[in-house]
Design an enzyme around this catalytic site. Structure first.
Site, short mmCIF file in Angstrom:
data_model
loop_
_atom_site.label_atom_id
_atom_site.label_comp_id
_atom_site.label_asym_id
_atom_site.label_seq_id
_atom_site.Cartn_x
_atom_site.Cartn_y
_atom_site.Cartn_z
N CYS A 26 2.37 -5.31 -11.84
CA CYS A 26 2.07 -6.75 -12.34
C CYS A 26 1.39 -7.36 -11.19
O CYS A 26 0.53 -6.85 -10.58
CB CYS A 26 3.57 -7.44 -12.48
N HIS A 540 -3.56 8.09 14.53
CA HIS A 540 -4.20 8.41 13.58
C HIS A 540 -5.43 9.12 13.66
O HIS A 540 -6.35 8.63 14.27
CB HIS A 540 -4.46 7.42 12.43
#
Length: 618
Positions: A26, A540
């Site tokens: 939604c 990362h």
């Protein structure tokens, strides 16, 4: 925000393809239907950067993202699969509500676009910029009406997709109900017959129940035809049989029955608001945001659309939702003014603006539920404002609750007064009941001066100077650059925390402090670690290297393992990364930066060796 990484993390933590039966979204949340909710790592999902909350219930597993939800949804590895039917012992009502929400949720964007366009036209007319007779106004009005006139077509597609049959066949059914030629035949003098039976003269524009029931029944015909037809003719005959069989039922029985049921529902709501109006709107205003919290608000969409189609206005659902937004905006404003924490102030003020525009989840999950006490003020304010709305008989023709749409209400003055009543009560309750100790105070400086970073050893601590410097060592050898210089927007914007990046001249990630592995990632291209002193660090390797699916990466530790400074955590192959077309820059960020006064890079645009000082955390 790295949408692809977040989507992959959520996908894995909810149980992957084997556990996902259906997923849609939604305005603010991913809505999963899972085969088994217990297989989902709920705590892990809550900890993901970019996830603001989690709601379970009514047959759905809802992951709250915020306005970026569509971007995350687009990156999910799958959006449909053939998982086995849920083993959850959900009630019939729970499954029905899940079905309704799943059918209407994909249509929210269309309804919102049409509704807000009507609001804009109303504002232009009220300001005198456009007259209702101007060509531009007339054209744009018809454009806005297309969102509602063709609801049967949109809904038919959504229902068919939910039932796992051809969605365009569902659109076809919706098209039958709004076909102009058929509408003309039904309304002609003497009517029209089908197989000798008179077809009821019913208008299906903007209707929802007829197409929902018809497509549901057609799904059984479609599957029956699929079983009995040989593969050589299935493609042609299966849709033909489905349409031929379902058409008489649709026009002679299901369609008229659906409209009749919808009319009774609308009449019942009208009866409530006419006879118990103040109490009905009081209830909706008080508990509107609790419906949003559980995700139940989407199940009101068919009732709302039916009411608008029958009477041309709504005097219960949208007005009640508007008061909920007013309460959330007030709570956020009061919290933002009172809070000392810089991060919480920013969240509160931005959430207040978002609530006024019509999206309350950031305010609800980021502020109200986090502080807890304002929930009472939200209910009280919404209840009193709802009572006022009911007494003044406030209604609106729009489908979107937003203060931008306030000029479209039946009485703008009283709608404004009622909203201000709710706002004032919620603001005052938050202001006087929520104490300073209830607010987070992670970013409050408690020192009169800070240590000089030039001497990055542990600093002295006095009564006035309570900041203690902690050091993060370089996990590998290479050239240090700032995060802003990287080509990854999530890191460059500091959305994942402050830190530094290293252009590697080594292929081993060594522990930059002693601590514990707090997160491992599929593909081993990244690792989350926590120091003994509470620093949460993300290391990362590369940009978009998650796409390599682990090729070239080897993890030396597992989730929950403890390690010492200098211990090998990961190995990677820069040559393979380059061959795959990706950068191998290593990003190092303190993901809980907000818990500290500051994170300072001790080296920039210079080469460091593994084990040398890289970051100072205060």
């Amino acid at each position: 925000m790295d949408y692809k990484q977040l989507a992959n993390d959520i996908y894995e933590k909810v149980g992957g393809d084997k556990n996902i039966q259906h997923v849609t979204h939604c305005a603010t949340r991913l809505r999963f239907t899972l085969a088994d909710d217990k297989k989902a790592d709920s705590e892990g999902i809550k900890q993901l950067k970019g996830v603001t909350g989690l709601v379970q219930g009514n047959g759905q597993y809802q992951v709250i993202i915020g306005p970026d939800v569509s971007s995350v949804y687009a990156q999910l590895p799958v959006t449909e699969n053939g998982a086995e039917e849920s083993s959850n012992d959900n009630s019939v009502i729970s499954r029905l509500l899940d079905f309704i929400a799943g059918c209407f949720t994909p249509m929210i964007a269309i309804i919102a676009a049409g509704g807000m366009l009507q609001v804009v036209l109303s504002l232009l007319e009220l300001s005198g910029i456009l007259a209702a007779t101007d060509d531009t106004y007339l054209v744009l009005y018809q454009v806005s009406q297309a969102a509602f006139f063709f609801i049967p077509i949109y809904l038919g597609n959504s229902v068919a997709k939910r039932l796992k049959i051809d969605p365009f066949l569902g659109s076809y059914v919706g098209g039958i109900f709004v076909m102009p030629g058929l509408t003309t035949l039904l309304s002609q003098e003497g009517g029209i017959t089908l197989f000798g039976l008179t077809v009821p003269n019913v208008s299906y524009n903007a209707s929802v129940l007829p197409v929902l029931l018809t497509v549901w029944l057609m799904s059984y015909v479609y599957r029956f035809a699929d079983r009995i037809l040989p593969n050589s003719v299935k493609f042609i005959l299966r849709p033909l049989i489905a349409i031929i069989v379902i058409t008489p039922f649709a026009l002679l029985l299901i369609g008229p029955l659906g409209v009749t049921i919808g009319n009774y529902v609308s009449q019942f709501l009208n009866y409530l608001t006419n006879n118990f109006g103040p109490l009905a709107v009081l209830f909706m205003g008080a508990f509107a945001q609790l419906l949003v919290m559980t995700g139940m608000h989407t199940t009101l969409t068919p009732i709302l659309l039916t009411s608008l189609a029958t009477y041309g206005y709504d005097d219960l659902i949208v007005p009640g939702m508007l008061l909920g937004l007013a309460a959330e905006a007030a709570i956020c404003l009061a919290a933002g003014i009172k809070a000392n924490d810089a991060e919480f102030k920013q969240v509160s003020f931005s959430s207040a603006i978002t609530a006024l525009m019509g999206v309350s989840e950031p305010a609800l999950y980021g502020v109200t539920l986090r502080l807890k006490k304002p929930i009472v003020g939200m209910i009280l304010g919404g209840a009193v404002g709802g009572l006022y709305f009911g007494l003044m008989k406030i209604n609106t023709p729009v489908v979107i609750a937003s203060f931008v749409a306030l000029p479209s209400y039946s009485n703008v003055l009283h709608a404004t007064i009622g909203s201000l009543i709710t706002f004032a009560i919620a603001f005052a309750y938050t202001w006087f009941v929520v104490k300073d100790s209830d607010f987070p105070n992670n970013n409050v400086a408690t020192v009169t001066e800070t240590a000089d970073v030039e001497a990055p050893a542990a600093t002295e601590t006095t009564e006035e100077q309570t900041v203690v410097e902690k050091i993060v060592l370089a996990p590998l050898q290479g050239m240090v650059i700032t995060l802003a210089e990287t080509n990854d927007q999530a890191f460059a914007s500091l959305a994942l925390g402050k830190g530094a990046a290293v252009k590697p001249q080594d292929d081993t990630i060594a522990a930059p402090f002693s601590g514990k592995v707090s997160a491992v990632f599929p593909g081993n291209h990244a690792i989350g670690i926590t120091s003994d002193s509470g620093i949460e660090l993300l290391i990362h390797i590369g940009i978009d290297t998650v796409n390599m699916q682990g090729d070239g990466f080897t993890r030396q530790v597992n989730d929950g393992d403890t390690f010492s400074a200098g211990q090998a955590l990961l190995h990677f192959d820069s040559a393979k990364i380059a061959a795959a077309g990706y950068e191998d820059t290593v990003m190092i960020t303190v993901t809980n930066t907000m818990n500290f006064l500051d994170v300072v890079a001790l080296a920039a645009h210079q080469e460091v060796q593994a084990g040398e000082q890289l970051l100072a955390v205060f």
